[in-house]
Design a protein around this motif. Structure first.
Motif, PDB file in Angstrom:
ATOM      1  N   GLY A  22       3.852  -3.971  23.775  1.00 17.19           N
ATOM      2  CA  GLY A  22       4.070  -2.850  22.770  1.00 17.19           C
ATOM      3  C   GLY A  22       3.454  -2.863  21.685  1.00 17.19           C
ATOM      4  O   GLY A  22       2.388  -2.258  22.386  1.00 17.19           O
ATOM      5  N   LEU A  23       3.267  -2.084  20.884  1.00 16.19           N
ATOM      6  CA  LEU A  23       3.138  -0.957  19.756  1.00 16.19           C
ATOM      7  C   LEU A  23       2.875  -1.876  18.810  1.00 16.19           C
ATOM      8  O   LEU A  23       3.745  -2.269  17.839  1.00 16.19           O
ATOM      9  N   ILE A  24       2.178  -1.804  17.899  1.00 23.04           N
ATOM     10  CA  ILE A  24       1.995  -2.588  16.128  1.00 23.04           C
ATOM     11  C   ILE A  24       1.371  -1.160  15.316  1.00 23.04           C
ATOM     12  O   ILE A  24       0.254  -0.445  16.207  1.00 23.04           O
ATOM     13  N   THR A  25       2.126  -1.222  14.025  1.00 24.94           N
ATOM     14  CA  THR A  25       1.832  -0.085  13.184  1.00 24.94           C
ATOM     15  C   THR A  25       1.973  -0.693  11.864  1.00 24.94           C
ATOM     16  O   THR A  25       2.553  -1.333  11.951  1.00 24.94           O
ATOM     17  N   THR A  26       0.690   0.300  11.581  1.00 30.69           N
ATOM     18  CA  THR A  26       0.666  -0.283   9.213  1.00 30.69           C
ATOM     19  C   THR A  26       0.891   1.310   8.604  1.00 30.69           C
ATOM     20  O   THR A  26      -0.161   2.032   9.265  1.00 30.69           O
ATOM     21  N   ASP A  27       1.270   0.677   7.750  1.00 30.58           N
ATOM     22  CA  ASP A  27       1.917   2.143   6.896  1.00 30.58           C
ATOM     23  C   ASP A  27       1.330   1.558   5.654  1.00 30.58           C
ATOM     24  O   ASP A  27       2.108   0.676   4.716  1.00 30.58           O
ATOM     25  N   PRO A  28       0.541   2.051   4.735  1.00 27.83           N
ATOM     26  CA  PRO A  28       1.118   1.912   3.202  1.00 27.83           C
ATOM     27  C   PRO A  28       2.240   2.298   2.375  1.00 27.83           C
ATOM     28  O   PRO A  28       2.848   3.464   2.606  1.00 27.83           O
ATOM     29  N   VAL A  29       2.491   1.599   1.443  1.00 25.48           N
ATOM     30  CA  VAL A  29       3.522   2.343   1.276  1.00 25.48           C
ATOM     31  C   VAL A  29       3.155   1.421  -0.829  1.00 25.48           C
ATOM     32  O   VAL A  29       2.472   0.764  -1.126  1.00 25.48           O
ATOM     33  N   THR A  30       3.990   1.636  -1.564  1.00 27.84           N
ATOM     34  CA  THR A  30       4.095   1.589  -3.215  1.00 27.84           C
ATOM     35  C   THR A  30       5.542   0.656  -2.851  1.00 27.84           C
ATOM     36  O   THR A  30       6.396   0.783  -2.569  1.00 27.84           O
ATOM     37  N   ILE A  31       5.150  -0.461  -3.322  1.00 26.00           N
ATOM     38  CA  ILE A  31       6.650  -1.359  -3.510  1.00 26.00           C
ATOM     39  C   ILE A  31       6.490  -1.791  -4.669  1.00 26.00           C
ATOM     40  O   ILE A  31       6.068  -1.511  -5.736  1.00 26.00           O
ATOM     41  N   ILE A  32       7.963  -1.299  -5.524  1.00 30.31           N
ATOM     42  CA  ILE A  32       8.483  -1.064  -5.688  1.00 30.31           C
ATOM     43  C   ILE A  32       8.784  -2.315  -6.937  1.00 30.31           C
ATOM     44  O   ILE A  32       8.487  -2.457  -8.156  1.00 30.31           O
ATOM     45  N   ARG A  33       9.850  -3.122  -6.609  1.00 27.18           N
ATOM     46  CA  ARG A  33       9.407  -4.721  -6.858  1.00 27.18           C
ATOM     47  C   ARG A  33       9.836  -5.216  -5.640  1.00 27.18           C
ATOM     48  O   ARG A  33      11.025  -4.894  -4.506  1.00 27.18           O
ATOM     49  N   TYR A  34       9.854  -6.689  -5.397  1.00 22.30           N
ATOM     50  CA  TYR A  34      10.421  -7.578  -4.505  1.00 22.30           C
ATOM     51  C   TYR A  34      10.357  -8.991  -5.661  1.00 22.30           C
ATOM     52  O   TYR A  34       9.270  -9.167  -6.175  1.00 22.30           O
ATOM     53  N   GLN A  35      11.645  -9.524  -4.935  1.00 24.81           N
ATOM     54  CA  GLN A  35      11.309 -10.594  -6.453  1.00 24.81           C
ATOM     55  C   GLN A  35      12.582 -11.196  -5.473  1.00 24.81           C
ATOM     56  O   GLN A  35      13.338 -10.704  -5.227  1.00 24.81           O
ATOM     57  N   PRO A  36      12.755 -12.462  -5.138  1.00 23.67           N
ATOM     58  CA  PRO A  36      13.899 -13.529  -5.044  1.00 23.67           C
ATOM     59  C   PRO A  36      15.275 -13.084  -5.990  1.00 23.67           C
ATOM     60  O   PRO A  36      15.208 -13.458  -6.579  1.00 23.67           O
ATOM     61  N   HIS A  37      16.188 -13.506  -5.406  1.00 24.79           N
ATOM     62  CA  HIS A  37      17.116 -13.892  -6.313  1.00 24.79           C
ATOM     63  C   HIS A  37      17.865 -14.813  -7.249  1.00 24.79           C
ATOM     64  O   HIS A  37      17.680 -16.022  -6.943  1.00 24.79           O
ATOM     65  N   PRO A  38      18.240 -14.459  -8.313  1.00 26.60           N
ATOM     66  CA  PRO A  38      18.136 -16.072  -9.198  1.00 26.60           C
ATOM     67  C   PRO A  38      18.855 -16.574  -8.331  1.00 26.60           C
ATOM     68  O   PRO A  38      19.923 -16.908  -7.321  1.00 26.60           O
ATOM     69  N   ARG A  39      18.461 -18.105  -8.002  1.00 24.40           N
ATOM     70  CA  ARG A  39      18.766 -19.396  -7.177  1.00 24.40           C
ATOM     71  C   ARG A  39      20.568 -19.364  -8.024  1.00 24.40           C
ATOM     72  O   ARG A  39      20.985 -19.174  -8.629  1.00 24.40           O
ATOM     73  N   GLY A  40      21.409 -19.425  -6.434  1.00 21.07           N
ATOM     74  CA  GLY A  40      22.642 -19.740  -6.913  1.00 21.07           C
ATOM     75  C   GLY A  40      23.338 -18.376  -6.699  1.00 21.07           C
ATOM     76  O   GLY A  40      24.415 -18.045  -6.398  1.00 21.07           O
ATOM     77  N   LYS A  41      23.153 -16.921  -6.911  1.00 21.47           N
ATOM     78  CA  LYS A  41      22.943 -15.857  -6.580  1.00 21.47           C
ATOM     79  C   LYS A  41      22.587 -14.930  -5.574  1.00 21.47           C
ATOM     80  O   LYS A  41      21.709 -15.233  -4.804  1.00 21.47           O
ATOM     81  N   SER A  84       3.775  -6.114  -7.130  1.00 23.87           N
ATOM     82  CA  SER A  84       4.783  -4.400  -7.127  1.00 23.87           C
ATOM     83  C   SER A  84       3.272  -4.144  -6.505  1.00 23.87           C
ATOM     84  O   SER A  84       2.062  -4.879  -6.366  1.00 23.87           O
ATOM     85  N   GLY A  85       3.467  -2.811  -6.442  1.00 24.94           N
ATOM     86  CA  GLY A  85       2.295  -2.297  -5.925  1.00 24.94           C
ATOM     87  C   GLY A  85       2.141  -1.419  -4.381  1.00 24.94           C
ATOM     88  O   GLY A  85       2.423  -1.396  -4.063  1.00 24.94           O
TER      89      GLY A  85
END
Length: 123
Positions: A98-117, A7-8
């Protein structure tokens, strides 16, 4: 595969290239995903466009007549700034055009799903 939460502040990387592009005989989109996964990048998605043009100004578009057209692809990858800084030079070396770009982002949430779901199992 990443098993941590992020996050962040982060960066979004977008790489634009063609469906026919290859890296060491393999479709470039597949090689890029395998590279990022192997380096424990947070995750990436490849999107297929219906039409587009790039530096050569030639329009590539889907049509019924030519189903094997060189359609535009976009790889989108969001990760922590330090991970992008570490992996971007290698990703750039894999693209021959081709083309490559970058942009700043704010990551609100990144988390894996609970195992098995899966995402479809959540209300």
């Amino acid at each position: 595969m990443a098993d941590w939460e992020i996050s962040g502040r982060g960066l979004r990387v977008r790489a634009y290239f063609g469906e026919r592009d290859r890296h060491h005989g393999k479709p470039l989109w597949s090689a890029l995903l395998e590279f990022l996964r192997g380096q424990h990048a947070a995750g990436a998605t490849v999107e297929r466009g219906i039409a587009g043009y790039g530096a050569n100004s030639k329009i590539h578009a889907a049509s019924i007549v030519d189903l094997s057209a060189d359609l535009p692809l976009i790889l989108e990858w969001i990760d922590a700034e330090e991970v992008v800084a570490r992996l971007l030079p290698d990703l750039e070396a894999m693209l021959q055009g081709g083309l490559i770009t970058t942009d700043p982002v704010t990551i609100i949430r990144y988390q894996p799903h609970p195992r098995g779901k899966s995402a479809s199992a959540t209300p």
